[in-house]
Design an enzyme around this catalytic site. Structure first.
Site, PDB file in Angstrom:
ATOM      1  N   ARG A   1      84.655  77.192  96.689  1.00 29.63           N
ATOM      2  CA  ARG A   1      84.623  77.773  95.341  1.00 29.63           C
ATOM      3  C   ARG A   1      85.787  78.749  95.127  1.00 29.63           C
ATOM      4  NH1 ARG A   1      80.225  80.744  95.218  1.00 29.63           N
ATOM      5  NH2 ARG A   1      81.286  82.691  94.763  1.00 29.63           N
TER       6      ARG A   1
ATOM      7  N   TYR B   1      89.244  71.095  69.306  1.00 34.86           N
ATOM      8  CA  TYR B   1      88.195  70.295  69.947  1.00 34.86           C
ATOM      9  C   TYR B   1      86.818  70.885  69.571  1.00 34.86           C
ATOM     10  CZ  TYR B   1      85.772  67.902  73.765  1.00 34.86           C
ATOM     11  OH  TYR B   1      84.926  67.131  74.516  1.00 34.86           O
TER      12      TYR B   1
ATOM     13  N   ASP C   1      95.964  75.025  74.085  1.00 32.04           N
ATOM     14  CA  ASP C   1      95.327  73.837  74.656  1.00 32.04           C
ATOM     15  C   ASP C   1      96.346  72.714  74.529  1.00 32.04           C
ATOM     16  OD1 ASP C   1      93.935  71.450  75.062  1.00 32.04           O
ATOM     17  OD2 ASP C   1      92.052  72.234  74.277  1.00 32.04           O
TER      18      ASP C   1
ATOM     19  N   LYS D   1      91.728  63.852  80.263  1.00 31.14           N
ATOM     20  CA  LYS D   1      92.483  63.019  79.326  1.00 31.14           C
ATOM     21  C   LYS D   1      93.796  62.538  79.961  1.00 31.14           C
ATOM     22  CE  LYS D   1      88.981  64.491  76.998  1.00 31.14           C
ATOM     23  NZ  LYS D   1      89.018  65.604  76.053  1.00 31.14           N
TER      24      LYS D   1
HETATM   25  C1  LIG Z   1      88.254  66.782  75.832  1.00 33.11           C
HETATM   26  C2  LIG Z   1      88.911  68.019  75.374  1.00 33.11           C
HETATM   27  C3  LIG Z   1      88.481  69.275  75.804  1.00 33.11           C
HETATM   28  C4  LIG Z   1      87.272  69.457  76.712  1.00 33.11           C
HETATM   29  O1  LIG Z   1      87.508  68.906  77.944  1.00 33.11           O
HETATM   30  P1  LIG Z   1      86.332  68.358  78.941  1.00 33.11           P
HETATM   31  O2  LIG Z   1      87.122  67.920  80.112  1.00 33.11           O
HETATM   32  O3  LIG Z   1      85.642  67.243  78.207  1.00 33.11           O
HETATM   33  O4  LIG Z   1      85.443  69.503  79.198  1.00 33.11           O
HETATM   34  C5  LIG Z   1      89.180  70.386  75.375  1.00 33.11           C
HETATM   35  N1  LIG Z   1      90.229  70.275  74.548  1.00 33.11           N
HETATM   36  C6  LIG Z   1      90.666  69.077  74.103  1.00 33.11           C
HETATM   37  C7  LIG Z   1      91.832  69.019  73.190  1.00 33.11           C
HETATM   38  C8  LIG Z   1      90.027  67.909  74.500  1.00 33.11           C
HETATM   39  O5  LIG Z   1      90.453  66.729  74.039  1.00 33.11           O
END
Ligand SMILES: *Cc1c(COP(=O)(O)O)cnc(C)c1O
Length: 394
Positions: free
Chosen positions: A59, A112, A184, A209
């Site tokens: 962790r 998101y 992000d 992604k």
């Molecule tokens: C999918 C996504 C998230 C969240 O990510 P997870 O891995 O599903 O927790 C945050 N920001 C964007 C732009 C995303 O496409």
């Protein structure tokens, strides 16, 4: 392996974070262990005191995970990375580290969905207030900033409208007011956009992604700019516990080896498909940053080295038109998520947002015929043929 900062993204994708190891394996081992032995009592004491480098408990850090963290940090031109169990864990860790009761956040309205909910339903409970604005307009950021603003949070390109925020301008506004700019960077990946070079303070990713790219892992990453940030975020992540496991870290790191190559194909395919859609009689409107018709096309050209794999478009025929397209595609897969090698298609009005009242949905720019396409790396002409035959059933 510590990389020359000047290496290209193609080279960094393959080699960054591949650490030296005992048997000189080209692919470093997966340290599938929860804990690490101390040589003796003094060694344990030195590790806990931070006087010696080493691993204690997964962790708090693990060599396989650290390899991945180094890879993404180097691709982002950042300081160090912190891998998390999901993108949401990364975002939550950043908010928890920097926000306290009475603080204020300025956040993109095109963000998101769960990020909005996290701020509105969880952080609001702890006395953190958020103002959601259209961050593609810098004046709306400026107007929303207050003396208590600690974080300006932008997602660019944003979800689902693909609007582009000027990272450099947003960073200047945040810094004038003593706030941090958190970006992000999921939709662009570090290959297409480098927020730190434009003034961002912290970068977050859903590695689920494009970074992983194979739709088989849920994971997230925080990339820091300096050691002070890293120490605070490392401690916060350790306490909140939203860490990644070694096996998933290995899979994401493996996925990253083809990142630069994949992004090239995602961009080329998406451009070709966006141009095809824009001319199709069953399509009312196409939103893609690579099209001159995109409202921030010029900004996208300045700030990104490619326009990405995400396309939003609106079909004729409203909800029924969208459903006809969904029910007739054969190669495009009906699923949420994005950024994988396979093309995914989604119709929010009949799927993800079907339970949302129509008025609220329209207010969030999710119109009846809106379709979101995550363009994969298949053959572009075969994807176009699939979309064409399905659109013609409308
Ligand atoms: C999918 C996504 C998230 C969240 O990510 P997870 O891995 O599903 O927790 C945050 N920001 C964007 C732009 C995303 O496409």
């Amino acid at each position: 392996m510590s990389m020359d900062k000047n290496y290209s993204d193609a080279t960094k994708s393959v080699h960054a974070g591949m650490m030296e190891n005992e048997h000189l394996a080209v692919v470093p081992p997966i340290y599938q262990t929860s804990t690490f032995k101390f040589r003796d009592a003094d060694h344990g004491a030195a590790l806990f005191a931070g006087q010696e480098e080493g691993f204690i408990y997964t962790r708090m850090g693990n060599p396989t995970i650290q390899g991945l963290e180094n890879a993404v940090a180097q691709l982002e031109n950042g300081h160090k990375g912190l891998a998390c169990g999901s993108g949401m864990a990364a975002i939550q860790t950043v908010f928890s580290a920097y926000l306290k009761q009475g603080d204020h956040v300025v956040c993109s309205e095109a963000v998101y969905g769960p990020t909005t909910t996290l701020l509105e339903q969880i952080f609001a409970k702890f006395g953190v207030e958020t103002t959601f604005v259209d961050t593609s307009n810098l004046q709306s950021i400026e107007r929303a900033i207050k003396p208590q603003t600690r974080i300006v949070y932008v997602e660019t390109p944003g979800n689902p409208t693909l609007c582009i925020t000027d990272i450099k301008g947003a960073a200047e506004l945040a810094h004038q007011n003593g706030a941090l700019l958190v970006v992000d960077n999921t939709f662009s990946s570090p290959v297409l956009q480098k927020p730190f070079l434009l003034g961002a303070d912290i970068v977050v990713h859903s590695m689920t992604k494009f970074l992983n790219g194979h739709a088989d892992v849920v994971a997230g990453m925080i990339v820091t700019k300096n050691e002070e940030q890293f120490k605070l975020l490392r401690k916060t992540l350790n306490l909140l516990g939203g860490v990644i496991g070694p096996m998933n870290a290995f899979l994401v790191h493996r996925g990253i080896k083809s990142l630069a190559m994949r992004m090239e194909r995602h961009c080329a395919n998406a451009q070709k498909i966006a141009e095809f859609l824009e001319k199709h009689p069953k399509v009312k409107q196409v939103v893609y940053p690579g099209l001159p018709s995109h409202p921030q096309h010029e900004l996208a050209k300045r700030q990104m080295s490619g326009f990405g794999g995400m396309i939003s478009f609106e079909v004729q025929g409203g909800i029924e038109g969208g459903k006809a397209l969904m029910n007739n595609v054969k190669l495009c897969q009906l699923a949420v998520s994005l950024g994988g090698v396979e093309t995914l298609i989604q119709h929010p009005a009949s799927m993800t947002h079907a339970i949302m009242p129509r008025e609220a949905r329209l207010k969030a720019h999710i119109t009846d015929g809106l379709v979101r396409l995550s363009v994969g790396v298949e053959d572009a002409d075969e994807l176009i043929a699939d979309l064409d035959q399905a659109l013609n059933t409308i």
